[in-house]
Design a protein around this motif. Structure first.
Motif, short mmCIF file in Angstrom:
data_model
loop_
_atom_site.label_atom_id
_atom_site.label_comp_id
_atom_site.label_asym_id
_atom_site.label_seq_id
_atom_site.Cartn_x
_atom_site.Cartn_y
_atom_site.Cartn_z
N THR A 1 0.81 -1.21 0.00
CA THR A 1 0.00 0.00 0.00
C THR A 1 0.85 1.27 0.00
O THR A 1 0.52 2.25 -0.67
CB THR A 1 -0.90 0.01 1.26
N TRP A 2 1.96 1.24 0.72
CA TRP A 2 2.77 2.45 0.88
C TRP A 2 4.03 2.42 0.03
O TRP A 2 4.94 3.22 0.25
CB TRP A 2 3.13 2.66 2.35
N GLN A 3 4.11 1.46 -0.89
CA GLN A 3 5.34 1.34 -1.68
C GLN A 3 5.24 2.03 -3.02
O GLN A 3 4.23 1.94 -3.72
CB GLN A 3 5.68 -0.14 -1.92
N GLY A 4 6.34 2.70 -3.40
CA GLY A 4 6.49 3.27 -4.72
C GLY A 4 7.86 2.89 -5.26
O GLY A 4 8.78 2.56 -4.50
N ILE A 5 7.99 2.93 -6.60
CA ILE A 5 9.28 2.65 -7.23
C ILE A 5 9.98 3.99 -7.43
O ILE A 5 9.41 4.91 -8.03
CB ILE A 5 9.10 1.93 -8.58
#
Ligand code: ZN
Length: 131
Positions: A107-111
């Motif tokens: 949910t809180w992950q971005g690349i």
């Protein structure tokens, strides 16, 4: 292989590239597989981290500067050894699982594309494998 470019605007900078990668996965038509995000640079990197609170990006950059200061007892004549070291510490690739045609991210992950010797125009390669 897919490719897109990132124009960085600061010397050190973390840029969210999640939407570009997600778009490539959709375009590939792959429903289940893996996606490799690779940065073909020696002073830039790619990582996955929190995309909710922007202060996380600031803290990552600030503490990398403490661990690897720009001015140090380096031998590399180009004068950007700190950027090379940070790029190796973070790494030049990430692998993300694809399920139902989308990236599997928390949910809180971005690349994040990580610039360590900008501003520059950079390239990001993406390979999508699966069916
Ligand atoms: Zn160099």
């Amino acid at each position: 292989m897919f490719e897109f470019s990132v124009r960085t605007t600061r010397h050190s900078e973390i840029v969210d590239i999640t939407w570009q990668v997600e778009k490539i996965v959709e375009k590939s038509g792959v429903r289940d597989g893996i996606c490799i995000v690779y940065v073909p640079h020696t002073t830039a990197a790619v990582t996955i981290n929190e995309n909710a609170d922007p202060s996380v990006k600031t803290d990552i950059l600030n503490y990398l500067n403490i661990i690897v200061p720009w001015n140090g007892n380096y031998t590399h004549l180009e004068g950007n050894s700190a950027a090379h070291i940070k790029a190796s510490v973070i790494g030049s690739d990430r692998t993300i699982i694809i399920r139902n045609g989308h990236l599997v991210l928390g949910t809180w992950q971005g690349i994040y594309f990580c610039e360590f010797d900008g501003p520059r125009s950079r390239r990001v390669f993406v390979e999508v494998i699966g069916k």
